[in-house]
Design an enzyme around this catalytic site. Structure first.
Site, mmCIF file in Angstrom:
data_model
loop_
_atom_site.group_PDB
_atom_site.id
_atom_site.type_symbol
_atom_site.label_atom_id
_atom_site.label_comp_id
_atom_site.label_asym_id
_atom_site.label_seq_id
_atom_site.Cartn_x
_atom_site.Cartn_y
_atom_site.Cartn_z
ATOM 1 N N TYR A 37 -10.044 70.594 -20.904
ATOM 2 C CA TYR A 37 -9.886 70.672 -20.080
ATOM 3 C C TYR A 37 -9.683 69.260 -19.631
ATOM 4 C CZ TYR A 37 -14.481 72.707 -19.066
ATOM 5 O OH TYR A 37 -15.437 73.874 -19.206
ATOM 6 N N ARG A 207 -17.819 78.496 -7.936
ATOM 7 C CA ARG A 207 -16.462 77.475 -7.679
ATOM 8 C C ARG A 207 -16.211 77.065 -6.409
ATOM 9 N NH1 ARG A 207 -14.785 81.424 -11.571
ATOM 10 N NH2 ARG A 207 -14.463 80.438 -13.501
ATOM 11 N N LEU A 210 -20.032 79.153 -2.827
ATOM 12 C CA LEU A 210 -21.128 79.688 -2.426
ATOM 13 C C LEU A 210 -21.778 77.858 -1.843
ATOM 14 C CD1 LEU A 210 -22.332 81.395 -5.565
ATOM 15 C CD2 LEU A 210 -22.279 82.252 -2.695
#
Length: 328
Positions: A37, A207, A210
């Site tokens: 990341y 992502r 929702l």
């Protein structure tokens, strides 16, 4: 993850640390990162946040840090991905992660293989490396991410062997949400429950699909990786928004947000812990409040009957690299 990469520009460090501390002050003590990341920047960021908490009097043992190794990236080609689960790679990756996390962190509470290399051919040597890291107190527990049931069972058996019965797999992390439910049918949830392994659901809000806040891909930053994901493209995106509209009906009825319904549904599943990410304080507090949303058996049934999501959850190239061809 989103604080450092993938969803647009990185957050300013001061704001990101403040948000992590806000999460902790509101009862969140489990923080998930990985060596890839931001090419390690996210581990550095989390380490600085932990240092700030510890310096303010928080006991390190009250903070749970998860990190991962196993994915190979190339700064010169942002789309390039590879995997490595070899003994030497796991040992060296952990050493580098601990250096980035800093002495304030000191050890990794939960260390995952981020992806499975060579269809599991390196699992035995990876678990041997993990067993040594456990014995050296560099990590406290071991997990796998996006592994199939056969690999989970084998890794668990091998880890038990190499630790002389002291440790088994502590967690398996996979994508799981109302939009991504393959772990219900491919045996992953079943093997975790059988073996007593906690299941950690990443991307429980698919992502941001929702949340009901995405109406167009044009809302996404130009460097947001979701632009490359089929689930967010064309007709797929329109069909997925129709699913969200159905969830909205229930959310309005219960007086909560779409995201809270989605998180409540995940938390309703036995042995499952969701790890939603955010870069905004309002979303953080809303996600925490989802724990107060209770769903009836009728509401769960309604959500379970929603149409399946359209489009894959990664690009076709990434799906193949990570061994997800069965979902294509």
């Amino acid at each position: 993850m989103a604080m450092s990469e993938f969803y647009g520009d990185p957050m300013p460090e001061e704001q990101a640390i403040a948000l992590i501390k806000k999460a902790f002050s509101n009862g969140v003590n489990f923080f998930d990162t990985a060596d890839i990341y931001g090419y390690g920047d996210n581990e550095v960021l989390l380490g600085r946040a932990v240092a700030s908490l510890v310096n303010s009097g928080v006991a390190r043992e009250n903070i749970i840090i998860a990190s991962k190794c196993g994915i190979i990236r190339d700064k010169n080609d942002l789309t390039k991905r590879g995997t490595d689960n070899s003994y030497q790679y796991v040992k060296e990756s952990c050493k580098k992660s601990l250096a980035r996390l800093s002495s304030s962190v000191g050890y990794i509470d939960l260390y995952y293989l981020h992806r499975i290399a060579e269809n599991g051919a390196q699992i035995e040597e990876a678990m041997r490396a993990m067993a040594e890291l456990l014995a050296e107190n560099k990590i406290k527990a071991v997990g796998l991410s996006e592994a199939n049931p056969i690999i989970i069972a084998n890794a668990n058996k091998v880890l038990i062997h190499y630790t002389q019965g002291i440790h088994q797999l502590a967690a398996v992390q996979s994508e799981y949400s109302l939009m991504t439910r393959n772990v219900e049918n491919n045996g992953v949830l079943a093997i975790c429950r059988k073996l007593g392994i906690t299941f950690v659901a990443y991307s429980p809000l698919s992502r941001a699909l929702l949340t009901g806040k995405l109406e167009s891909a044009e809302q996404l930053a130009k460097n947001d990786f979701r632009r490359s994901v089929p689930r967010f493209q064309g007709e797929n995106f329109e069909k997925n928004k129709a699913i969200v509209k159905e969830i909205r009906k229930l959310a309005e009825k219960k007086g909560c947000s779409i995201a809270q319904i989605a998180l409540a549904w995940v938390m309703h599943q036995p042995g499952v812990i969701p790890i939603p990410g955010t870069t905004k304080e309002a979303n953080l507090l809303s996600n925490i409040a989802a724990d107060e949303v209770k769903l009836s058996s009728e509401e769960i049934l309604f959500l379970n009957k929603l149409n399946p999501a359209q489009g894959t959850r990664y690009s076709e190239a990434a799906m193949k690299i990570y061994g997800f061809e069965g979902e294509l």
